[in-house]
Scaffold this motif. Sequence first.
Motif, mmCIF file in Angstrom:
data_model
loop_
_atom_site.group_PDB
_atom_site.id
_atom_site.type_symbol
_atom_site.label_atom_id
_atom_site.label_comp_id
_atom_site.label_asym_id
_atom_site.label_seq_id
_atom_site.Cartn_x
_atom_site.Cartn_y
_atom_site.Cartn_z
ATOM 1 N N ALA A 1 1.017 -1.388 -0.078
ATOM 2 C CA ALA A 1 0.004 0.075 -0.159
ATOM 3 C C ALA A 1 0.812 1.156 -0.272
ATOM 4 C CB ALA A 1 -0.913 -0.213 1.340
ATOM 5 N N ILE B 1 2.230 1.427 -3.807
ATOM 6 C CA ILE B 1 1.930 2.501 -4.431
ATOM 7 C C ILE B 1 0.797 3.780 -3.872
ATOM 8 C CG2 ILE B 1 -0.847 2.277 -5.500
ATOM 9 C CD1 ILE B 1 -0.718 -0.598 -5.241
ATOM 10 N N ALA C 1 -15.759 -0.647 1.762
ATOM 11 C CA ALA C 1 -15.516 -0.995 0.521
ATOM 12 C C ALA C 1 -16.082 -2.869 0.456
ATOM 13 C CB ALA C 1 -13.959 -1.446 0.401
ATOM 14 N N ILE D 1 -6.455 -6.670 -2.488
ATOM 15 C CA ILE D 1 -6.752 -5.746 -3.623
ATOM 16 C C ILE D 1 -8.055 -4.827 -2.658
ATOM 17 C CG2 ILE D 1 -8.210 -5.252 -5.704
ATOM 18 C CD1 ILE D 1 -7.715 -7.841 -7.188
ATOM 19 N N LEU D 2 -8.625 -5.814 -1.914
ATOM 20 C CA LEU D 2 -9.826 -4.593 -1.259
ATOM 21 C C LEU D 2 -8.983 -3.760 0.013
ATOM 22 C CD1 LEU D 2 -12.378 -4.328 -2.340
ATOM 23 C CD2 LEU D 2 -13.639 -6.412 -0.213
ATOM 24 N N SER E 1 -6.434 -1.108 -1.999
ATOM 25 C CA SER E 1 -6.839 -0.257 -2.237
ATOM 26 C C SER E 1 -7.482 0.682 -1.153
ATOM 27 C CB SER E 1 -8.377 -0.889 -3.092
ATOM 28 O OG SER E 1 -7.884 -1.404 -3.770
ATOM 29 N N THR E 2 -8.115 0.329 -0.219
ATOM 30 C CA THR E 2 -9.005 0.475 0.704
ATOM 31 C C THR E 2 -7.510 1.996 1.738
ATOM 32 O OG1 THR E 2 -10.091 -0.814 1.545
ATOM 33 C CG2 THR E 2 -9.999 0.551 3.283
ATOM 34 N N VAL F 1 -4.952 2.955 0.078
ATOM 35 C CA VAL F 1 -4.742 4.053 -1.277
ATOM 36 C C VAL F 1 -5.266 5.067 -1.221
ATOM 37 C CG1 VAL F 1 -3.926 3.834 -3.611
ATOM 38 C CG2 VAL F 1 -3.178 2.067 -2.630
ATOM 39 N N LEU F 2 -6.834 4.221 -1.234
ATOM 40 C CA LEU F 2 -7.656 5.256 -1.825
ATOM 41 C C LEU F 2 -7.737 6.490 -0.161
ATOM 42 C CD1 LEU F 2 -10.424 6.243 -2.996
ATOM 43 C CD2 LEU F 2 -11.946 4.860 -0.843
#
Lengths: 355, 475, 320
Positions: A135, A138, A181, A218-219, A222-223, A225-226
């Motif tokens: 994370a 990214i 999410a 992925i989940l 992405s969380t 990162v978001l």
Amino acid sequence: MGYGRYIVVRVLNALLVLVIAVFLVSLIFSSVADRELRAQIEEQIAAQMKNPELLKIFSVNKTARDIWYQTQKEILYKRYGLDKPLLQRVMSRAIDQLKLDMGKSHTLRSATGSSDVSRIILEALPRTILLFTTATIIVTIIGLILGLKAAQRAGSMLDKSLSIFALITYSFPMWWVGMLAIIVFSYYLDLLPSGGMTSIPPPEGTLERVADIIYHMILPVSTAVLVSFGGWAYTARSVVLSQFQEDYVMAARAKGVPERKVLYKHVLRAAAPPIVTMMVFGLLGSLGGAMISEIVFNWPGMGRLYWIALQEHDVPVLLGNTTFSIILYLASLVIMDLIYGLLDPRVKVGAQVAV
Amino acid sequence: MRWEDFKASLSDFWFEFRREKSGIVGMVILIFFIVLAVFAPYIAPADASAHWRDVPYWQNLPRAVPPAWTNVFSTKKKPPHLILQPASTDVRQMGQITENTFVFEYDFTYDDYPTDLMLLISANVTDPAKPPTLVLTVTRPDGTTVDLVSTKLAGSGVGEQRLLISSLKDFKARLVGFAREYENPEVASTLEYQLIDPMRILFSEAKEGIMTAKGAVPLKGKYVFTAKVYTFNPADEISEPKLVMAGKVYGLLGTDTLRRDLFSGLVWGTRVSLAVGIVSSVLTTLIGVVYGVASAYFGGWTDEAMQRVAEIVASIPVLPLLIIIFEFYKPTIWPVIILMTLFSWPGTNKVVRSMGFQLKEMQYVEAARALGAGGRWIILRHMMPQILPYVFASIALGVPGYVLLEAGLSFLGLGDVSRVTWGQILHDAQGSAAALNGMWWWVVPPGLAIAMLGLSFALLGSALNKILSPKMRTL
Amino acid sequence: MPLLEVRNLKAYYLTSRGPVKAVDNVSFDLERGESLGLAGESGCGKSTLGFALINLLPPPGKIVDGSIKIDGIEVVGKPDEELRREVRWKKISMIFQGAMNALNPVLTIGDQLSEPLIYHQGVSKEEATERVKEHLELVGLDPDIYKRYPHELSGGMKQRAVIAMALLEHPDVIIADEPTTALDVIVQAQILNLLKSLKKKLNLSIIFISHDLAVISEIADRLAIMYAGEIVEIGPSENLYLNPRHPYTQKLLGAIPRLKKKVERLEFIPGAPPNLIHPPSGCRFHPRCPYRFEPCDKEEPPFIEVEPGHYVRCHLFAKR
Ligand SMILES: Nc1ncnc2c1ncn2[C@@H]1O[C@H](COP(=O)(O)OP(=O)(O)O)[C@@H](O)[C@H]1O
Ligand code: SF4
Ligand SMILES: [Mg+2]
């Protein structure tokens, strides 16, 4: 000072903080645990005294009862180390922790079946690192690119939306976004797994396993990162912009340095150290959030270990996990320090030469 | 800085602040939360927070249902939560036995079924060995009548009793028996008894399909429930009967699996988050300011040593340490606040110290010193007014962090258990796998509240920063 | 034809609260080999004028009107890319204030000094290094310094490096903005001596900016006094120094020892240095002028030549 000395100083500093923090933890723990231990010992002796034969003797001889009680207490105090002064107990507990000699869990087992706390945690640690570093990498890349773009076009739509986005996500709990999410992508859309690190049972073959883990990452990634990239981009943007206001930028332009070179050679190189400094705080802040997020995603790392240990009141795991968290935190800090040192010539080259 | 100048710069500040849209938005959100916090006892039940962990307190509400307003967005109307008062009451004396008859009328016009049927009743029983008996029957819109239950009330004590009728074995058995008359026997024999919903049978058309989720068709119209309560001692008293139709939707924010009204939790949670956020941030900033100013003022070795200490404190990881402290000491809210501030002041200290150094170099502080003024006087008189603007921005920007930290600890199940917090609601949601089961009404509002409260302060802080920072640069 | 010809120059900062008229209607000439001192209390627009001359105002600054001709070439309105290639550093360069921030802390001195040669003249890296070393020697530095980072040098050394940087391409005009301000007194004197000797040796044309008149008078052939964005008096150094005409100049000169404190104090009274968004009407100095009389707050005073080459912007000298 020179880079070598700088590294040594930073590592020593981290070790000092580690010792202080672990000592504090031991102190906090010991002061409460001792009280409970004493109460337990009293109970244990009281239970033993219910022995009818003992009772018979005691009913005749009262002093025998007192003596028996005292010796019993001394034996148990000795067994649990309560006969030594508090500070000594705290110290030896802290040293045990630092030696990773953390006792045994009464609820958990490692994959190999060991109930050794340090084994259990060492199994969880790489998983936390895997999730967190992925994370972070990214976020750093996205954050830097976006931040730079925004700084180049300060005041543009991109810049404004980035600022607003950063402000909004600044106060989002990462773990809560994780729950959202899951509701959206697992419950309603049924696109991604809601948790865990592998499918059950895990697929055969190394490649398939790696793909499976990535699929499960992925989940959570992405969380993270978001929630984080806006803040990082905004930080990068602010640092770059403040660099643009430095005199050396004007000097470079006055010297006829082309604008692209001003940005990539002067501003970016000079912005790097302060960006690293600013990001240290963000990084360490999000480490806590990331560990709590593991709980939501049922990711078998240190965060979830905390959850289980807290639910089960598994004290050895709780203490061990705390020590390891502190180590992880300080190690990240040292790594950031090392990167900083490489980027800042004031550290790398050392101090002023004599005039 | 003289007082008049301070006043002038304050009004100057207000002039500029009004032009910062983000700051105004932040202010509006913040005022909203402050109103919620202050008027919590009037907006939500006054004792909701204290009873948050008191499971029986919430038993009259439906279990884990979404908010009532979801009906607006759905073509299938779900029954709301209704507490029915008796439409008529009748008492007959038959020797020692008294028959109390209460008739309830329920207009069922929905496309979905209530989750539970409950009877609330106050019984004053003289002889615990002879508890009152309840017989409940229903007459459905299609004219059929079903005997739902006959059961005993609790025999001892005075006060309100609560009978969760829909979970009684009898209730289900009788309704299933009723349904079997209409259902295709082949279907009926294959059904797993566990999965049959008696409430569905009660409110469905009496025809094939009544026993299955797919086949059942809601039977709309007036349902008449007749509750007969027999007491066996003339001194026994029965009063205040109420029939609860636990809805499929409830209130503004629905309920959780312990039937708690999430709206009450959210409103009361505002108090904790606001208090923790603001007080912690103010405390941290004050500690940081005092420490930083002192460090700058003394300079030299003292400064060096103080900054080393600050650096060490700054690199102590807060969360793991707090987890340990919370787990072993189980503190209430005020110690929580103090503990959180204990590790967070070094940042403020650093900024204030460097500002202090700049100010210190400035001639007028030097001049004041030359005139023989005491150290404290110099600091208060000259440094503080200059640092003050920074202090406000720093306080505002610090709040979201504390709101998040408190929420995180609560989410882990730590923190003050004597009152409800947003983090605790989410802790329970996580414990009940609310996200996995799509119970968004349990997950979204508390987190959104955390985010919005944080956002309000972030907006305020960044607006303050924007206004104040050019002034800082001229220092 | 003068080397530098500035006419009715207006440089404003276009802020949200209105334009800050930091340079308003400024005109002057500079001859080859001449040095012009620019003085005035801080905030009066000296640096802004300097930046305007090399056409690099920090945002939201903008040249809104006027003309700047260097060696006969008009530079106002010239596209940025042309300015970069043809004018900056070749025709006009700058010695920045304080020296501490004009050098990028993460690049070596050599790297930074050779930049103009590389980007302007397409010189090879080796040749650039040679020329940089020559110039470092010229300003009295050890040429080996080219591989050092700025933080490794003392303030005086950095200031010398910045001077060397300004000289690299032998520009027609050099602007020196407070080149000695941040330095201690001894180093300050050394740098001033260096500039004086360089000026003689290389026949430099310098605009020397400082808020300190004592420093300026040592080096300037002519003096210009700025107040609130305007030049209020300009003339040969000696004339002006010995016989100041404008009330502001008189105050500035007459009160040098006392003044320093006074100016500092004034800065802490909000609104005391004139607000350059809404400057005082008529003569901008009138709120603080002991001699002000009837037309002062209504009519802008004209520029009046009181003796050859010595101009004053004050109603006292208007012929009636
Ligand atoms: N970036 C800017 N934005 C707005 N106003 C500015 C800016 N830079 C300088 N100013 C204003 O312009 C005026 C002149 O500044 P400056 O040229 O730096 O003065 P000096 O160099 O004489 O001290 C001052 O009143 C200052 O407040
Ligand atoms: S014009 Fe008037 S106010 Fe201005 S300097 Fe001259 S006398 Fe003073
Ligand atoms: Mg200046």
